[in-house]
Scaffold this motif. Structure first.
Motif, PDB file in Angstrom:
ATOM      1  N   ALA A 136       0.832  -1.205   0.000  1.00 51.57           N
ATOM      2  CA  ALA A 136       0.000   0.000   0.000  1.00 51.57           C
ATOM      3  C   ALA A 136       0.865   1.253   0.000  1.00 51.57           C
ATOM      4  N   LEU A 137       1.924   1.231   0.822  1.00 57.31           N
ATOM      5  CA  LEU A 137       2.831   2.372   0.856  1.00 57.31           C
ATOM      6  C   LEU A 137       3.534   2.546  -0.482  1.00 57.31           C
ATOM      7  N   SER A 138       3.954   1.420  -1.074  1.00 55.80           N
ATOM      8  CA  SER A 138       4.643   1.485  -2.360  1.00 55.80           C
ATOM      9  C   SER A 138       3.739   2.051  -3.448  1.00 55.80           C
ATOM     10  N   LEU A 139       2.479   1.602  -3.455  1.00 55.21           N
ATOM     11  CA  LEU A 139       1.534   2.113  -4.450  1.00 55.21           C
ATOM     12  C   LEU A 139       1.319   3.607  -4.283  1.00 55.21           C
ATOM     13  N   ARG A 140       1.235   4.040  -3.023  1.00 56.67           N
ATOM     14  CA  ARG A 140       1.042   5.465  -2.765  1.00 56.67           C
ATOM     15  C   ARG A 140       2.248   6.273  -3.232  1.00 56.67           C
ATOM     16  N   VAL A 141       3.450   5.747  -2.923  1.00 56.58           N
ATOM     17  CA  VAL A 141       4.669   6.443  -3.344  1.00 56.58           C
ATOM     18  C   VAL A 141       4.749   6.495  -4.873  1.00 56.58           C
ATOM     19  N   LYS A 142       4.425   5.367  -5.519  1.00 52.57           N
ATOM     20  CA  LYS A 142       4.469   5.336  -6.977  1.00 52.57           C
ATOM     21  C   LYS A 142       3.461   6.316  -7.581  1.00 52.57           C
ATOM     22  N   ALA A 143       2.274   6.400  -6.967  1.00 51.71           N
ATOM     23  CA  ALA A 143       1.266   7.339  -7.470  1.00 51.71           C
ATOM     24  C   ALA A 143       1.766   8.774  -7.354  1.00 51.71           C
ATOM     25  N   LEU A 144       2.369   9.092  -6.201  1.00 57.39           N
ATOM     26  CA  LEU A 144       2.897  10.442  -6.019  1.00 57.39           C
ATOM     27  C   LEU A 144       4.051  10.714  -6.974  1.00 57.39           C
ATOM     28  N   GLU A 145       4.911   9.700  -7.172  1.00 57.36           N
ATOM     29  CA  GLU A 145       6.013   9.875  -8.115  1.00 57.36           C
ATOM     30  C   GLU A 145       5.480  10.084  -9.527  1.00 57.36           C
ATOM     31  N   GLY A 146       4.397   9.330  -9.868  1.00 64.81           N
ATOM     32  CA  GLY A 146       3.795   9.498 -11.187  1.00 64.81           C
ATOM     33  C   GLY A 146       3.238  10.900 -11.387  1.00 64.81           C
ATOM     34  N   GLU A 147       2.553  11.399 -10.344  1.00 61.88           N
ATOM     35  CA  GLU A 147       2.023  12.760 -10.435  1.00 61.88           C
ATOM     36  C   GLU A 147       3.151  13.771 -10.576  1.00 61.88           C
ATOM     37  N   LEU A 148       4.230  13.547  -9.800  1.00 66.53           N
ATOM     38  CA  LEU A 148       5.364  14.463  -9.870  1.00 66.53           C
ATOM     39  C   LEU A 148       5.970  14.466 -11.265  1.00 66.53           C
ATOM     40  N   GLU A 149       6.136  13.265 -11.852  1.00 64.17           N
ATOM     41  CA  GLU A 149       6.697  13.185 -13.203  1.00 64.17           C
ATOM     42  C   GLU A 149       5.776  13.848 -14.214  1.00 64.17           C
ATOM     43  N   PHE A 150       4.462  13.669 -14.031  1.00 64.36           N
ATOM     44  CA  PHE A 150       3.497  14.294 -14.956  1.00 64.36           C
ATOM     45  C   PHE A 150       3.639  15.806 -14.915  1.00 64.36           C
ATOM     46  N   TYR A 151       3.687  16.373 -13.692  1.00 67.49           N
ATOM     47  CA  TYR A 151       3.790  17.829 -13.590  1.00 67.49           C
ATOM     48  C   TYR A 151       5.154  18.322 -14.054  1.00 67.49           C
ATOM     49  N   LYS A 152       6.195  17.496 -13.878  1.00 67.08           N
ATOM     50  CA  LYS A 152       7.499  17.870 -14.424  1.00 67.08           C
ATOM     51  C   LYS A 152       7.425  17.969 -15.937  1.00 67.08           C
ATOM     52  N   ARG A 153       6.790  16.971 -16.560  1.00 65.24           N
ATOM     53  CA  ARG A 153       6.673  17.010 -18.019  1.00 65.24           C
ATOM     54  C   ARG A 153       5.807  18.168 -18.471  1.00 65.24           C
ATOM     55  N   GLU A 154       4.727  18.455 -17.720  1.00 71.42           N
ATOM     56  CA  GLU A 154       3.891  19.608 -18.054  1.00 71.42           C
ATOM     57  C   GLU A 154       4.707  20.889 -17.990  1.00 71.42           C
ATOM     58  N   THR A 155       5.512  21.022 -16.932  1.00 74.95           N
ATOM     59  CA  THR A 155       6.338  22.222 -16.781  1.00 74.95           C
ATOM     60  C   THR A 155       7.365  22.322 -17.900  1.00 74.95           C
ATOM     61  N   GLU A 156       8.000  21.168 -18.220  1.00 76.84           N
ATOM     62  CA  GLU A 156       8.973  21.178 -19.302  1.00 76.84           C
ATOM     63  C   GLU A 156       8.311  21.546 -20.622  1.00 76.84           C
ATOM     64  N   THR A 157       7.085  21.051 -20.838  1.00 79.86           N
ATOM     65  CA  THR A 157       6.373  21.378 -22.070  1.00 79.86           C
ATOM     66  C   THR A 157       6.094  22.865 -22.158  1.00 79.86           C
ATOM     67  N   LEU A 158       5.656  23.448 -21.049  1.00 82.40           N
ATOM     68  CA  LEU A 158       5.373  24.877 -21.050  1.00 82.40           C
ATOM     69  C   LEU A 158       6.635  25.700 -21.258  1.00 82.40           C
ATOM     70  N   ARG A 159       7.729  25.272 -20.599  1.00 85.85           N
ATOM     71  CA  ARG A 159       8.970  26.028 -20.723  1.00 85.85           C
ATOM     72  C   ARG A 159       9.554  25.943 -22.123  1.00 85.85           C
ATOM     73  N   SER A 160       9.429  24.754 -22.730  1.00 90.06           N
ATOM     74  CA  SER A 160      10.051  24.558 -24.037  1.00 90.06           C
ATOM     75  C   SER A 160       9.108  24.859 -25.188  1.00 90.06           C
ATOM     76  N   ARG A 161       7.873  25.241 -24.888  1.00 87.05           N
ATOM     77  CA  ARG A 161       6.906  25.479 -25.963  1.00 87.05           C
ATOM     78  C   ARG A 161       7.394  26.603 -26.863  1.00 87.05           C
ATOM     79  N   ASP A 162       7.380  26.336 -28.153  1.00 88.06           N
ATOM     80  CA  ASP A 162       7.827  27.318 -29.135  1.00 88.06           C
ATOM     81  C   ASP A 162       6.615  28.109 -29.608  1.00 88.06           C
ATOM     82  N   TYR A 163       6.599  29.393 -29.297  1.00 88.24           N
ATOM     83  CA  TYR A 163       5.476  30.235 -29.686  1.00 88.24           C
ATOM     84  C   TYR A 163       5.738  30.956 -31.013  1.00 88.24           C
TER      85      TYR A 163
END
Length: 550
Positions: A202-229
């Motif tokens: 249960a703890l591992s699943l929770r940690v993995k879920a949080l890590e997944g969310e963190l990676e998602f928001y990292k990718r979102e941030t990277e997408t916004l930063r690298s977006r070519d306008y």
């Protein structure tokens, strides 16, 4: 008193079944101790506590009562240290706590000596390892416990807290702590923090879920930063998009206000960003303002800012308005066609004079900005109906850029769909699926009143419901090919667009014929081979005039 490290038996008293001392050793022979052993109240307390302390001649001893078959045994030991003495002397049920710690079924314990040989294994651990009581005692710990590091902890003297250890195909969280006396390591203790894998899982699943969310928001941030306008953000190869890019290139270097006009979802904000990105002001800010959402009572403080203490709830340091924030850069007034008339008058003033005055202030401030506006309204019609000021219209529209709706650039759908698929797959760290020709042909048949934004939502939905390999027609939402209401009057579609649709239809028909031939006329197998539903296959066969009895 100072702690002593000489932990040894100082005396013994054996009491028979009639509560009479029958044998004494060491301090047990002291008349005062023998007197206590016959004191009913003192003996009643120690029988209840099992473990207590005794002060005698300025020394403190621990007293342990051990029941026997025909009496009781009192063992007197030198005090092991202040902390343990205080604990035993303060907690009447200290014995029960020690008993619990040693036998806790949810918290296993292993103890090794300075040679890393087992000296104690708690009952729950013995059961887990398939040992009989005491079987592991005296053996090297690494021969009994899988993947242990207790012998390493004894050697290094460094604790390991919260480590993961694999034991008998189970993962456990453990802590390993060296035990020292007078600075010398005398052993180590290992404790399992969870009984079995359930809590860890249960703890591992929770940690993995949080890590997944963190990676998602990292990718979102990277997408916004690298977006070519720049122009690269405007996807498409149609003649309409090529003309749009050429207009942006010509207009971007100029300081003339620009009005971007297009239906909802056509990408007006992307064009505004491209104008700013290609302008001499690219190194300064572009400030977005949704003009339709500006309330009349707050428009001045939002656009022009306010001084400290200008009104109740105002920031103590004051705040810059949108125009000041855009100093040296670009201000983008989106949805300007929906601006209330009273707000239009206040906008016109700053656009004419390029001067703002903060609420509560008395000092005009000159501002330097490039103006870009956008609307999905026919502003000339709004002027005629009296809902938009003529002078403001002339102020914001020396140059007008018209954005083509998606129905006038159908040939761009494959490129747009591919871009949206790559974006959503990257954000969710999943493989990029293909999109079948049949699905692209279906998308080309739809009217797209919501334009590119609607197409993006459709692709994202199909991504979610597809098998992750190929997006087929069955993964698209059920939308009629044509809406009942007439589409807004537009210029005739390019001949190139109609020709491309015909090419796609002919290619699709040819693929259908080949699939049916390869499957011996079996339409169910042909539909599966093509990755489309049988209902869609029958629809296309009807259009082709090739329905035959199987």
């Amino acid at each position: 008193m100072p702690a002593t490290t000489n932990f040894a038996v100082a005396g013994v008293v054996v009491i028979d079944a009639t509560n009479r001392p029958v044998m004494t050793v060491g301090i047990g022979s002291d008349p005062r101790v023998k007197s206590l052993a016959t004191d009913k109240m003192w003996m009643g307390d120690i029988r209840n506590q099992r473990l207590t302390t005794l002060n005698l001649d300025r020394k403190v001893f621990t007293v342990l009562l051990v029941p026997m078959e025909e009496g009781e045994l009192l063992v007197f030991s030198n005090a092991p240290g202040d902390a343990l003495l205080n604990f035993i002397g303060s907690v009447d049920f200290a014995w029960d706590i020690f008993q619990h710690l040693l036998t806790d079924p949810f918290d296993g314990m292993t103890v090794v000596d300075k040679n890393a040989h087992l000296v104690y294994v708690s009952p729950i651990h013995e059961t887990f390892f398939g040992l009989k009581s005491g079987d592991g005692i005296g053996r090297p710990v690494e021969q009994v416990i899988d993947n242990t590091r207790l012998h390493e902890v004894v050697a290094s003297g460094k604790a390991e807290i919260g480590s993961i250890q694999r034991m008998r195909r189970s993962d456990r969280v453990v802590s390993r702590i060296p035990i020292k006396r007078d600075g010398q390591i005398i052993g180590a203790i290992g404790r399992v923090m969870f009984k079995g894998p359930q809590q860890l899982e249960a703890l591992s699943l929770r940690v993995k879920a949080l890590e997944g969310e963190l990676e998602f928001y990292k990718r979102e941030t990277e997408t916004l930063r690298s977006r070519d306008y720049g122009l690269e953000a405007i996807i498409g190869g149609s003649s309409a998009v090529q003309r749009l890019r050429a207009q942006i290139i010509k207009v971007a270097p100029l300081e003339i206000p620009v009005l971007i006009r297009g239906e909802s979802g056509t990408g007006k904000e992307l064009v505004a960003h491209a104008l700013h990105h290609l302008s001499p002001r690219r190194d300064r800010s572009m400030v977005n303002v949704n003009a339709a959402a500006l309330p009349a009572n707050l428009v001045e403080s939002e656009l022009f800012g306010y001084e400290a203490g200008a009104f109740t709830g105002a920031d103590k340091k004051g705040r810059k308005g949108k125009f000041e924030q855009a100093e040296g850069g670009t201000i983008f007034l989106d949805e300007i066609g929906d601006t209330p008339l009273e707000v239009q008058a206040k906008l016109l003033r700053v656009l004419q004079d390029r001067i703002v005055e903060r609420v509560g202030g008395d000092r005009p401030r000159a501002v330097d900005f490039r103006l870009v506006s956008a609307t999905n309204k026919d502003l000339q019609a709004s002027v005629e109906s009296g809902v938009f000021r003529l002078d403001l219209f002339y102020r914001i529209s020396p140059i007008v850029i018209e954005l083509p709706p998606l129905r006038e650039r159908i040939e761009d759908i494959p490129l747009l769909a591919t871009k949206f698929l790559h974006d959503i797959a990257y954000r969710h760290a999943r493989p990029v699926p293909d999109i079948s020709p049949a699905a692209l042909a279906e998308l080309a048949e739809r009217p797209w009143p919501g334009n590119i934004r609607q197409l993006q939502h459709e692709i994202e939905r199909a991504f979610v419901f597809s098998d992750g390999v190929t997006i087929g027609v069955e993964d698209l939402s059920q939308m009629p090919a044509r809406l009942g209401a007439a589409a807004p009057p537009t210029a005739p579609r390019d001949v190139q667009s109609r020709d491309l649709k015909n090419v796609i239809a002919e290619l699709q028909n040819e693929q259908i014929r080949e699939a049916i031939s390869a499957c011996g006329g079996n339409k169910k197998k042909a539909a599966a081979l093509l990755g489309i539903s049988r209902s869609f296959l029958y629809k296309k066969l009807t259009e082709m005039g090739e329905i035959h009895d199987a």
